[in-house]
Design a protein around this motif. Structure first.
Motif, short mmCIF file in Angstrom:
data_model
loop_
_atom_site.label_atom_id
_atom_site.label_comp_id
_atom_site.label_asym_id
_atom_site.label_seq_id
_atom_site.Cartn_x
_atom_site.Cartn_y
_atom_site.Cartn_z
N GLN A 43 0.85 -1.13 0.09
CA GLN A 43 -0.06 -0.11 -0.18
C GLN A 43 0.84 1.18 0.16
O GLN A 43 2.06 1.30 0.69
CB GLN A 43 -0.77 -0.03 1.24
N THR A 44 0.51 2.32 -0.68
CA THR A 44 1.19 3.51 -0.56
C THR A 44 0.24 4.52 -0.62
O THR A 44 -1.14 4.48 -1.02
CB THR A 44 1.76 3.63 -1.96
N ILE A 45 0.48 5.86 0.09
CA ILE A 45 -0.24 6.85 0.08
C ILE A 45 0.12 8.21 -0.58
O ILE A 45 1.37 8.54 -0.17
CB ILE A 45 -0.87 7.12 1.62
N HIS A 46 -0.38 8.82 -1.16
CA HIS A 46 0.17 10.13 -2.02
C HIS A 46 -0.51 11.19 -1.58
O HIS A 46 -1.89 11.36 -1.39
CB HIS A 46 -0.01 10.20 -3.49
N GLN A 47 0.20 12.35 -1.49
CA GLN A 47 -0.31 13.79 -1.02
C GLN A 47 0.27 14.54 -2.08
O GLN A 47 1.46 14.77 -2.15
CB GLN A 47 -0.14 14.19 0.20
N TRP A 48 -0.61 15.74 -2.52
CA TRP A 48 -0.06 16.65 -3.38
C TRP A 48 -1.09 17.88 -3.17
O TRP A 48 -1.99 17.79 -2.90
CB TRP A 48 0.18 16.46 -4.66
N GLU A 95 -5.23 17.17 -2.05
CA GLU A 95 -5.69 15.74 -2.43
C GLU A 95 -4.83 14.82 -1.83
O GLU A 95 -3.52 14.84 -1.72
CB GLU A 95 -5.83 15.56 -3.96
N CYS A 96 -5.46 13.61 -1.33
CA CYS A 96 -4.83 12.36 -0.83
C CYS A 96 -5.41 11.38 -1.50
O CYS A 96 -6.56 10.84 -1.65
CB CYS A 96 -5.08 12.29 0.46
N THR A 97 -4.39 10.17 -1.94
CA THR A 97 -4.80 8.85 -2.70
C THR A 97 -4.28 8.15 -2.17
O THR A 97 -3.02 8.07 -1.77
CB THR A 97 -4.66 9.04 -4.20
N VAL A 98 -4.92 6.58 -1.98
CA VAL A 98 -4.28 5.59 -1.28
C VAL A 98 -4.23 4.38 -2.43
O VAL A 98 -5.21 4.38 -3.29
CB VAL A 98 -5.00 5.10 0.04
N GLU A 99 -3.29 3.83 -2.55
CA GLU A 99 -3.02 2.50 -3.37
C GLU A 99 -2.87 1.31 -2.78
O GLU A 99 -2.37 1.20 -1.82
CB GLU A 99 -2.04 2.88 -4.46
N GLY A 100 -3.46 0.36 -3.24
CA GLY A 100 -2.91 -1.06 -2.69
C GLY A 100 -4.03 -1.50 -1.88
O GLY A 100 -3.71 -2.60 -1.10
N PHE A 121 1.33 22.20 8.62
CA PHE A 121 1.43 20.94 7.68
C PHE A 121 0.35 19.95 7.79
O PHE A 121 0.03 19.62 8.95
CB PHE A 121 2.93 20.31 8.59
N TYR A 122 -0.26 19.62 6.69
CA TYR A 122 -1.27 18.84 6.81
C TYR A 122 -1.01 17.58 6.24
O TYR A 122 -0.15 16.93 5.36
CB TYR A 122 -2.24 19.33 5.68
N LEU A 123 -1.34 16.42 6.94
CA LEU A 123 -1.05 15.21 6.84
C LEU A 123 -2.26 14.35 6.80
O LEU A 123 -3.28 14.53 7.23
CB LEU A 123 -0.27 14.66 8.08
N CYS A 124 -2.31 13.53 5.73
CA CYS A 124 -3.48 12.19 5.16
C CYS A 124 -2.96 11.06 5.88
O CYS A 124 -1.60 10.73 5.87
CB CYS A 124 -3.83 12.51 3.71
N ALA A 125 -3.88 10.32 6.23
CA ALA A 125 -3.38 8.93 7.01
C ALA A 125 -4.60 8.04 6.50
O ALA A 125 -5.50 8.42 6.25
CB ALA A 125 -3.33 8.93 8.26
#
Lengths: 114, 113
Positions: free
Chosen positions: B2-7, B22-27, B88-92
């Motif tokens: 799994q990976t998580i992307h933020q941009w 935007e935040c997207t999760v893969e896997g 600082f904005y974090l997605c989880a």
């Protein structure tokens, strides 16, 4: 409601010395406890967690923590730190009743000097 | 895996301008998703979490909003930014709420001028 107190905002230590980062929590129900590490300008990653069972939990990078229910503490320890351990460390707690969403402490900055 | 992307990774915006992170999760599928804000010396503040598409829970009243248009996409928005939105904005994401590890993205550094 649950809360987390990290007693030290900053902990300076010399390389190869032992370190303890303190965490106390408040909760009226059974808890799950976590320690995360954050390197500069990065997200957090899990060091270790306590869900049940043995109160001594071992994690990555040589860290360990001990759950003490009577003292409502979950202190993080490492017997010998390295320069690369310099980072921000966060303690978090979630409860079995009420809010399952983890509550984070304010963080402790570990600064390892050569 | 799994990976998580933020941009984006960094963003500088004037006061009063809109925001979209935007935040997207893969896997993985049906993840629980979270938005946190981190201000210096104040730890992580939970802003929103979502247990499924279109389901958003707000933890702190503010001028921010969140949406989950797809299973693995989580968006943080604002119509008009305030100076106090800097941080600082974090997605989880996590599989379960409470007992499971949260996996964090690399974060977005937002500066509002």
């Amino acid at each position: 409601a649950q809360s987390v107190t990290q007693l030290d905002s900053q902990v300076p230590v010399f390389e190869e010395a032992p370190v303890e980062l303190r965490c106390n929590y408040s909760s009226s129900v059974s808890v799950y406890l976590f320690w995360y590490v954050q390197y500069p300008n990065q997200g957090l990653q899990l060091l270790l967690k306590y869900l049940s069972g043995s109160t001594l939990v071992k994690g990555i990078n040589g860290f360990e923590a001990e759950f003490n229910k009577s003292q409502t503490s979950f202190h993080l320890r490492k017997p010998s730190v390295h320069i690369s351990d310099t980072a921000e460390y966060f303690c978090a707690v979630s409860g079995t009743g009420g809010s399952y969403i983890p509550t984070f402490g304010r963080g402790t900055s570990l600064i390892v000097h050569p | 895996s799994q990976t998580i992307h933020q941009w984006p990774a960094t963003l500088v915006q004037p006061v009063g301008s809109p925001l979209s992170l935007e935040c997207t999760v893969e896997g993985t599928s049906n993840p629980n998703l979270y938005w946190y804000r981190q201000a210096a010396g104040r730890g992580l503040q939970l802003l929103f979490y979502s247990v499924g598409i279109g389901q958003i829970s707000s933890e702190v009243p503010q001028n921010l909003s969140a949406s989950r248009p797809q299973d693995r996409q989580f968006i943080l928005s604002s119509k008009k930014l305030l100076l106090s939105d800097s941080g600082f904005y974090l997605c989880a994401w996590s599989r379960d709420i409470g007992t499971d590890t949260q996996y964090f993205g690399p974060g977005t550094r937002l500066t509002v001028l």
